[in-house]
Design a protein around this motif. Sequence first.
Motif, mmCIF file in Angstrom:
data_model
loop_
_atom_site.group_PDB
_atom_site.id
_atom_site.type_symbol
_atom_site.label_atom_id
_atom_site.label_comp_id
_atom_site.label_asym_id
_atom_site.label_seq_id
_atom_site.Cartn_x
_atom_site.Cartn_y
_atom_site.Cartn_z
ATOM 1 N N ALA A 3 31.051 27.733 39.927
ATOM 2 C CA ALA A 3 31.949 28.853 40.192
ATOM 3 C C ALA A 3 32.357 29.499 38.876
ATOM 4 C CB ALA A 3 33.179 28.366 40.934
ATOM 5 N N HIS A 4 32.426 30.804 38.878
ATOM 6 C CA HIS A 4 32.883 31.563 37.724
ATOM 7 C C HIS A 4 34.042 32.431 38.169
ATOM 8 C CE1 HIS A 4 29.469 30.491 35.223
ATOM 9 N NE2 HIS A 4 28.703 30.696 36.277
ATOM 10 N N LYS A 5 34.959 32.655 37.270
ATOM 11 C CA LYS A 5 36.095 33.513 37.582
ATOM 12 C C LYS A 5 35.941 34.832 36.846
ATOM 13 C CE LYS A 5 39.398 29.932 38.579
ATOM 14 N NZ LYS A 5 40.774 29.490 38.445
ATOM 15 N N VAL A 6 36.324 35.893 37.522
ATOM 16 C CA VAL A 6 36.316 37.227 36.943
ATOM 17 C C VAL A 6 37.749 37.734 36.985
ATOM 18 C CG1 VAL A 6 35.471 39.581 37.194
ATOM 19 C CG2 VAL A 6 33.965 37.666 37.723
ATOM 20 N N LYS A 7 38.210 38.242 35.872
ATOM 21 C CA LYS A 7 39.580 38.733 35.794
ATOM 22 C C LYS A 7 39.595 40.229 36.091
ATOM 23 C CE LYS A 7 43.597 38.190 32.858
ATOM 24 N NZ LYS A 7 44.081 37.661 31.580
ATOM 25 N N ILE A 8 40.368 40.610 37.094
ATOM 26 C CA ILE A 8 40.527 42.011 37.466
ATOM 27 C C ILE A 8 42.005 42.340 37.291
ATOM 28 C CG2 ILE A 8 40.257 43.728 39.283
ATOM 29 C CD1 ILE A 8 38.203 41.850 40.574
ATOM 30 N N GLU A 9 42.278 43.372 36.525
ATOM 31 C CA GLU A 9 43.670 43.684 36.206
ATOM 32 C C GLU A 9 44.015 45.133 36.518
ATOM 33 O OE1 GLU A 9 43.455 42.739 31.998
ATOM 34 O OE2 GLU A 9 44.519 40.866 32.365
ATOM 35 N N GLY A 10 45.304 45.388 36.513
ATOM 36 C CA GLY A 10 45.836 46.740 36.538
ATOM 37 C C GLY A 10 45.431 47.564 37.737
ATOM 38 N N GLU A 11 45.105 48.813 37.457
ATOM 39 C CA GLU A 11 44.796 49.782 38.508
ATOM 40 C C GLU A 11 43.578 49.370 39.325
ATOM 41 O OE1 GLU A 11 43.657 54.479 38.968
ATOM 42 O OE2 GLU A 11 44.744 53.849 37.181
ATOM 43 N N LEU A 12 42.576 48.795 38.667
ATOM 44 C CA LEU A 12 41.388 48.357 39.401
ATOM 45 C C LEU A 12 41.751 47.289 40.422
ATOM 46 C CD1 LEU A 12 38.378 48.405 39.973
ATOM 47 C CD2 LEU A 12 38.061 46.827 38.056
ATOM 48 N N LEU A 13 42.600 46.356 40.053
ATOM 49 C CA LEU A 13 43.024 45.314 40.984
ATOM 50 C C LEU A 13 43.739 45.926 42.183
ATOM 51 C CD1 LEU A 13 43.366 42.410 41.865
ATOM 52 C CD2 LEU A 13 45.399 42.275 40.398
ATOM 53 N N GLU A 14 44.590 46.889 41.940
ATOM 54 C CA GLU A 14 45.302 47.540 43.041
ATOM 55 C C GLU A 14 44.325 48.264 43.965
ATOM 56 O OE1 GLU A 14 48.450 46.985 43.861
ATOM 57 O OE2 GLU A 14 48.403 45.623 42.140
ATOM 58 N N GLN A 15 43.329 48.917 43.394
ATOM 59 C CA GLN A 15 42.323 49.610 44.200
ATOM 60 C C GLN A 15 41.519 48.618 45.033
ATOM 61 O OE1 GLN A 15 40.181 51.731 41.166
ATOM 62 N NE2 GLN A 15 41.509 53.527 41.295
ATOM 63 N N VAL A 16 41.146 47.501 44.423
ATOM 64 C CA VAL A 16 40.376 46.482 45.136
ATOM 65 C C VAL A 16 41.212 45.886 46.264
ATOM 66 C CG1 VAL A 16 39.277 44.218 44.899
ATOM 67 C CG2 VAL A 16 38.869 45.975 43.189
ATOM 68 N N LYS A 17 42.481 45.660 46.017
ATOM 69 C CA LYS A 17 43.369 45.146 47.068
ATOM 70 C C LYS A 17 43.421 46.112 48.247
ATOM 71 C CE LYS A 17 46.581 42.403 44.279
ATOM 72 N NZ LYS A 17 47.972 42.315 43.783
#
Length: 69
Positions: A3-17
Amino acid sequence: MSAHKVKIEGELLEQVKQCAQKAGYASVEEFVLHTLEKEAKRLLGAEPGGSADSKELVKKRLQGLGYIE
């Protein structure tokens, strides 16, 4: 399978949510995994020796771009 983790932050994270919620996914992780799987299949399907469907898709794209007739 590792398993690998990818960090998604800020505006992109909100869009993905928002996308995950609108599409009915149970979690952001489920949405991201499914999206990556679909994109990997799409890209790898265009590899040499790919399916007849993917070859036809590439041909249509090249025709649309005017590279072939």
